[in-house]
Write an enzyme that holds these catalytic residues in place. Structure first.
Site, short mmCIF file in Angstrom:
data_model
loop_
_atom_site.label_atom_id
_atom_site.label_comp_id
_atom_site.label_asym_id
_atom_site.label_seq_id
_atom_site.Cartn_x
_atom_site.Cartn_y
_atom_site.Cartn_z
N HIS A 158 0.87 -1.18 0.00
CA HIS A 158 0.00 0.00 0.00
C HIS A 158 0.91 1.23 0.00
O HIS A 158 2.03 1.18 0.51
CB HIS A 158 -0.83 -0.06 1.30
CG HIS A 158 -1.91 0.96 1.42
ND1 HIS A 158 -1.67 2.26 1.76
CD2 HIS A 158 -3.26 0.85 1.28
CE1 HIS A 158 -2.82 2.91 1.83
NE2 HIS A 158 -3.80 2.08 1.54
N ASP A 179 3.19 -4.32 7.94
CA ASP A 179 1.91 -3.62 7.80
C ASP A 179 0.79 -4.64 8.05
O ASP A 179 0.55 -5.51 7.22
CB ASP A 179 1.83 -3.02 6.38
CG ASP A 179 0.45 -2.48 6.04
OD1 ASP A 179 -0.49 -2.63 6.86
OD2 ASP A 179 0.30 -1.91 4.94
N GLN A 223 -4.42 -5.14 7.00
CA GLN A 223 -5.39 -6.09 6.45
C GLN A 223 -5.35 -7.44 7.14
O GLN A 223 -6.24 -8.27 6.90
CB GLN A 223 -5.16 -6.27 4.94
CG GLN A 223 -5.37 -5.02 4.11
CD GLN A 223 -6.80 -4.52 4.14
OE1 GLN A 223 -7.73 -5.24 4.49
NE2 GLN A 223 -6.98 -3.25 3.80
N LYS A 258 -10.26 -0.58 10.62
CA LYS A 258 -10.48 -1.78 9.80
C LYS A 258 -10.78 -2.99 10.68
O LYS A 258 -11.10 -4.07 10.19
CB LYS A 258 -9.24 -2.06 8.95
CG LYS A 258 -8.95 -0.97 7.90
CD LYS A 258 -7.86 -1.42 6.97
CE LYS A 258 -7.17 -0.28 6.24
NZ LYS A 258 -8.00 0.36 5.22
N CYS A 285 -4.86 2.62 -3.49
CA CYS A 285 -3.62 3.11 -2.90
C CYS A 285 -2.47 2.13 -3.13
O CYS A 285 -1.59 1.99 -2.27
CB CYS A 285 -3.76 3.40 -1.41
SG CYS A 285 -5.03 4.61 -1.05
#
Lengths: 447, 160
Positions: A154, A231, A234, A257, A404
């Site tokens: 991302h 990261d 997700q 999220k 993104c």
């Protein structure tokens, strides 16, 4: 140790993922939609008398809807505990500070770290990456050093490192993905043969859905003396997170999220690394002593020293209500049967993949064996933006654009794509609605 | 929710699917790329300017139906007009798109405005009901204005 997490993921995702193509077993797999039907009732944006038409919300990877318990926790905080934290000594200040630090402990527990003082509250994953790039990066990265990222990052796990390289003269190296959307581990291994300061990698791709083997990746990186920034934006909403089992040095995720509020997220930093990091933003709450040695008129304060632990990175009044809401979201998730939740999400993934594969001209982007519950696709001759608008007219909310992740879209030679993503509140009925809406959209838009 | 069926019907859809003046322009004096980060629309507009007017215009690239329809409309509408009309028409397009949509949407009637929109733009009226799509409708026009601002052959990128 690291392989434990990976095998856990495999078992959670079901035995049919390993050999058969995704979706092949959808017809025979058990429908887990009851789980989704029940969960949906907890989300006021998706159910209740005030919702005048059924919303098929398939954009959870962008942001999840919030359960009532999260909204209640925020209201309760502002009603009964609102005060600035770690500053006043009155009753409300104590209550507020206690709520904030309890939330920190909750987050630490959620990601499996050793102690709450390894958790820094941030606005979200983006801010976490910027924090590490500006604090750890400026101290540790020099001209000629290398930072490795992957082609599936991302922008928020790409641009901070790109700028760090520009400003220090370091080199940015990009690890390739194969056509199915798997990270090229051979390429990574080869890249790490040259001394590398940091590897920045996503746990799960927001476009491809690919779940990367982070434990293995961390072993490779650490053998090469590189730090690893993960990261988790997700992955945290879908997978059990254990930062110690993963072996990463930094792990970041966003609350919104994860069914929590917007504007709050967390950064895990291994304590020995955290202690060596300089502050990146300066102000109240992070300073131990400021300029008391030469406070003469006109003189610049000569000294300042910083708080230890996460407070050093939390200048200014923090988002306490956000932290409280995030803790409430984690409590909500913990009350769910984790295995049932995950098999439900994986069922939706298989069911949706099978349904989408039936659509003429539709190509799925990302066919990795282990994926989080999202499917990105293009349809020949149909622009994703037009598609999203027509689907919206049928009450189906999907994401369109480059999500993104422009470098990834460049790699696959497309400018935009459409994405459906699932949360625990979705059902097979939602996928059926998507299929019907797609048929309508194609009748309008297909060339 | 939205009135997508208005958007994807009639003249707008037809023009978006089968745009006129789509392709390169061999004798272009001005070119510029329009890029929308929101949706990944990427169009290049070309113009052949002579004596302060547009002799010919074209466009190419990948974009949604709204952006393509509007670009095609632009290449027809501005042909044989003064280059000054590019900015002026863009301004009127913007104000047309920003007008309230609370009144019943009609694709034929002009709503009150100090300076009425050219009727040729009426095909874009349904975009008013989709605030996030307004940018698609102005993309090519903005690129053309950029192209005119930089003399000769150029390629600039629009910032959001």
């Amino acid at each position: 140790m690291g392989s434990e997490t990976e095998s856990q993921l495999k078992s959670v995702q079901g035995s049919d993922v390993g050999s058969a193509p995704l979706g092949a077993s959808a017809a025979v797999a058990a429908d887990t939609s009851t789980f989704g039907e029940v969960a949906r009732r907890d989300f006021p944006a998706l159910s209740g008398d005030h919702v005048d038409r059924a919303l098929v919300y398939l954009d959870t990877a962008a942001t999840a809807q919030k359960p009532q318990v999260v909204l209640d926790a925020i209201t309760d905080y502002y009603t009964n505990a609102n005060a600035n934290v770690s500053r006043g000594i009155h009753t409300l200040a104590e209550r507020s500070t206690d709520a904030f630090e309890t939330a920190r402990t909750r987050v630490a527990d959620f990601v499996g770290c050793a102690a709450a003082d390894e958790i820094v509250f941030v606005r979200g994953t983006t801010e976490a990456a910027n924090l590490v790039a500006q604090s750890w990066g400026r101290t540790n990265v020099r001209a000629g050093d290398r930072i490795v990222v992957t082609a599936m990052e991302h922008h928020s796990n790409w641009l901070p490192w790109q700028r760090l390289c520009e400003s220090t003269g370091a080199e940015l190296v990009v690890i390739a993905t194969d056509d199915a959307g798997n990270l090229d581990i051979d390429h990574l291994t080869e890249a790490l043969e040259t001394p590398t300061k940091l590897l920045a990698v996503t746990h799960a791709s927001n476009v491809l859905g690919t779940i990367n083997p982070i434990a293995t990746i961390c072993e490779l990186a650490h053998a090469a003396n590189a730090r690893v920034f993960v990261d988790g934006a997700q992955s945290a909403p879908h997978l059990p997170i254990d930062v110690r089992a993963l072996g990463c040095d930094f792990f970041a995720f966003s609350g919104h999220k994860l069914y929590g509020p917007m504007g709050i997220g967390a950064l895990y930093v291994r304590r020995e690394i955290l202690d060596g990091m300089d502050p990146w933003q300066l102000g109240g709450g992070m300073v131990l002593e400021a300029g008391t040695s030469s406070n003469v008129e006109g003189a610049v304060p000569a000294t300042a020293s910083w708080m230890n632990g996460p407070a050093r990175f939390e200048a200014g009044t923090p988002n306490v209500a956000g932290a409280v809401g995030l803790a409430a979201a984690m409590n909500y998730l913990e009350k769910q049967d984790t295995a049932a939740r995950q098999s439900h999400e994986q069922d939706l993934l298989r069911y949706a993949t099978a349904a989408l594969e039936e659509v003429p001209g539709l190509r799925i982007l990302g066919q990795a064996e282990t994926k989080v519950a999202l499917v990105t696709f293009t349809i020949d001759g149909v622009h994703p933006h037009d598609l999203a608008t027509v689907l919206d007219s049928k009450g189906v909310a999907i994401r369109s654009g480059h999500h993104c992740a422009q470098p990834l879209h460049d790699r696959f030679g497309i400018s935009a794509s459409a994405r459906v993503s699932f949360g625990l509140y979705n059902t097979r009925t939602d996928v059926d609605c998507l299929s019907h809406a797609l048929t309508h959209a194609l009748s309008v838009l297909a060339p | 929710m939205s009135e997508a069926d208005d958007l994807y019907r009639g003249a707008l859809l037809e023009r978006g699917r089968n745009p006129t003046n789509f392709g390169p322009l061999p004798h272009a004096t001005h070119s510029a790329e329009g890029y929308s980060p929101l949706c990944g629309d990427r169009l290049t507009v070309h113009a052949h300017v002579e004596d302060g007017g547009f002799a010919e215009l074209s466009f190419e690239g990948h974009a949604c139906i709204v952006a393509v329809a509007s670009a095609s409309l632009m290449t027809e509408y501005l042909a044989k007009r003064s280059t000054q009309d590019a900015q002026a028409t863009l301004d009127r397009l913007r104000s047309m798109l920003n007008e309230s949509t609370s009144a019943p949407t009609s694709t034929t009637a002009e709503t009150s405005s100090s300076e009425p929109s050219p009727s040729a733009l009426a095909v874009l009226l349904p975009v008013r009901g989709h605030p996030l799509r307004r940018r698609c409708a102005t993309l090519a026009w903005e690129a053309l204005v950029d192209a005119l601002a930089a003399p000769g052959l150029c390629s600039t990128k629009r910032r959001p």
